[in-house]
Design an enzyme around this catalytic site. Structure first.
Site, PDB file in Angstrom:
ATOM      1  N   ASP A 190       0.937  -1.354   0.169  1.00 27.08           N
ATOM      2  CA  ASP A 190      -0.090  -0.144  -0.109  1.00 27.08           C
ATOM      3  C   ASP A 190       0.760   1.379   0.089  1.00 27.08           C
ATOM      4  OD1 ASP A 190      -2.360   1.388   0.375  1.00 27.08           O
ATOM      5  OD2 ASP A 190      -1.828   1.638   2.682  1.00 27.08           O
ATOM      6  N   ARG A 191       0.356   2.258  -0.463  1.00 29.56           N
ATOM      7  CA  ARG A 191       1.086   3.644  -0.388  1.00 29.56           C
ATOM      8  C   ARG A 191       1.044   4.491   0.935  1.00 29.56           C
ATOM      9  NH1 ARG A 191      -0.300   8.509  -4.228  1.00 29.56           N
ATOM     10  NH2 ARG A 191      -0.876   9.399  -2.208  1.00 29.56           N
ATOM     11  N   ASP A 192       0.169   4.939   1.176  1.00 30.67           N
ATOM     12  CA  ASP A 192      -0.182   6.122   2.360  1.00 30.67           C
ATOM     13  C   ASP A 192       0.122   5.336   3.736  1.00 30.67           C
ATOM     14  OD1 ASP A 192      -0.450   8.169   0.638  1.00 30.67           O
ATOM     15  OD2 ASP A 192      -2.575   7.340   0.010  1.00 30.67           O
TER      16      ASP A 192
ATOM     17  N   ARG B   7     -10.724  -1.543  -6.844  1.00 28.59           N
ATOM     18  CA  ARG B   7     -10.629  -1.001  -5.518  1.00 28.59           C
ATOM     19  C   ARG B   7     -10.756  -1.962  -4.368  1.00 28.59           C
ATOM     20  NH1 ARG B   7     -10.979   4.023  -3.333  1.00 28.59           N
ATOM     21  NH2 ARG B   7     -11.894   3.987  -1.287  1.00 28.59           N
ATOM     22  N   LYS B   8      -9.618  -1.769  -3.640  1.00 27.24           N
ATOM     23  CA  LYS B   8      -9.483  -2.883  -2.517  1.00 27.24           C
ATOM     24  C   LYS B   8     -10.793  -2.603  -1.676  1.00 27.24           C
ATOM     25  CE  LYS B   8      -5.408  -0.803  -1.411  1.00 27.24           C
ATOM     26  NZ  LYS B   8      -4.114  -0.447  -0.707  1.00 27.24           N
TER      27      LYS B   8
ATOM     28  N   LYS C 193      -4.357  -0.528   6.691  1.00 27.46           N
ATOM     29  CA  LYS C 193      -5.656  -0.706   6.891  1.00 27.46           C
ATOM     30  C   LYS C 193      -6.379  -2.116   6.783  1.00 27.46           C
ATOM     31  CE  LYS C 193      -6.472   3.860   4.895  1.00 27.46           C
ATOM     32  NZ  LYS C 193      -6.911   4.880   3.800  1.00 27.46           N
TER      33      LYS C 193
ATOM     34  N   GLY D 105      -3.331  12.137   4.669  1.00 20.55           N
ATOM     35  CA  GLY D 105      -4.754  12.488   4.115  1.00 20.55           C
ATOM     36  C   GLY D 105      -4.525  12.696   2.562  1.00 20.55           C
TER      37      GLY D 105
ATOM     38  N   SER E 273      -2.761   0.771  -4.813  1.00 16.39           N
ATOM     39  CA  SER E 273      -3.307   1.724  -3.955  1.00 16.39           C
ATOM     40  C   SER E 273      -4.779   2.276  -4.279  1.00 16.39           C
ATOM     41  CB  SER E 273      -2.083   3.071  -3.810  1.00 16.39           C
ATOM     42  OG  SER E 273      -2.596   3.905  -3.032  1.00 16.39           O
ATOM     43  N   ASN E 274      -5.501   2.347  -3.531  1.00 15.84           N
ATOM     44  CA  ASN E 274      -6.726   3.055  -3.747  1.00 15.84           C
ATOM     45  C   ASN E 274      -6.430   4.517  -3.691  1.00 15.84           C
ATOM     46  OD1 ASN E 274      -8.289   0.765  -3.709  1.00 15.84           O
ATOM     47  ND2 ASN E 274      -9.185   1.026  -1.622  1.00 15.84           N
TER      48      ASN E 274
END
Length: 197
Positions: A9-11, A112-113, A139, A19, A51-52
């Protein structure tokens, strides 16, 4: 022969959770992640971002801005540790019921995850063995994605990870491993890959 991969994942996993990132300079790596990615590179393990990114669907910014953020991410990884991502996938789509407003990106999508579209596409395009692969995220939806696609899921305690563990974000989930950070997760991955199937 299909090879294992580590999906990231990215963020909150690679870059500091901030955010929706409207300014390029606000994307900054979490300390130590470049070295962690480099350790995967050094072992020849396929390393892929999934990533979403619903900013375009929410009409916060365009696809070009998401691409620019990813260019910065790759540049920072290279500058810090000569690290690289072998592939990068993201989902800019979001259903109207979930908050999508831009007509070009407001739709339900298999990418979309926790839907498995990004992983299936990556496996097809790069000859990856999902059963021997790993998903690292902060997440519950990242862990759900891993299990939906037959991977092992690693929850890092950076980003939203601690809130997920505390039951205060998204929903209860059962990761295969809880990591302090990406390097800890990568160390566990390398241990697992050394074991005989």
């Amino acid at each position: 022969m299909a090879k294992p991969a580590v999906f990231l994942d990215r963020d909150g996993v690679l870059n500091i959770e901030a955010g929706y990132i409207h300014t390029l300079e606000d994307l900054n790596l979490i300390p130590g992640v470049a070295a962690a990615v480099r350790s995967l590179n050094d072992q020849g393990i396929f390393c892929c971002l999934v990533s979403n990114q619903s900013g375009p669907a929410r009409d916060y910014y365009g696809i070009d801005h998401v691409e620019a953020l990813h260019t910065r991410l790759r540049t920072l990884l290279n500058q810090e540790a000569a690290a690289h991502l072998d592939a990068l996938y993201y989902c800019p789509y979001l259903s109207q019921s979930a908050g999508g407003t831009h007509p070009d990106f407001t739709q339900w999508g298999t990418w979309r995850k926790p839907n498995t579209g990004m992983l299936v596409t990556a496996a097809w395009e790069h000859d990856l063995d999902l059963r021997r692969s790993f998903m690292v995220g902060d997440k519950a939806t990242d862990i759900d994605l891993a299990h939906n696609a037959g991977l092992r899921g690693i929850l890092v305690q950076t980003g939203y990870g601690k809130q997920v563990l505390g039951g205060k974000y998204q929903h209860h989930t059962k990761p295969d491993y809880v990591a302090k950070d990406l390097q800890d997760g990568v160390n566990w991955v390398l241990q697992q890959l050394q074991k005989k199937p």
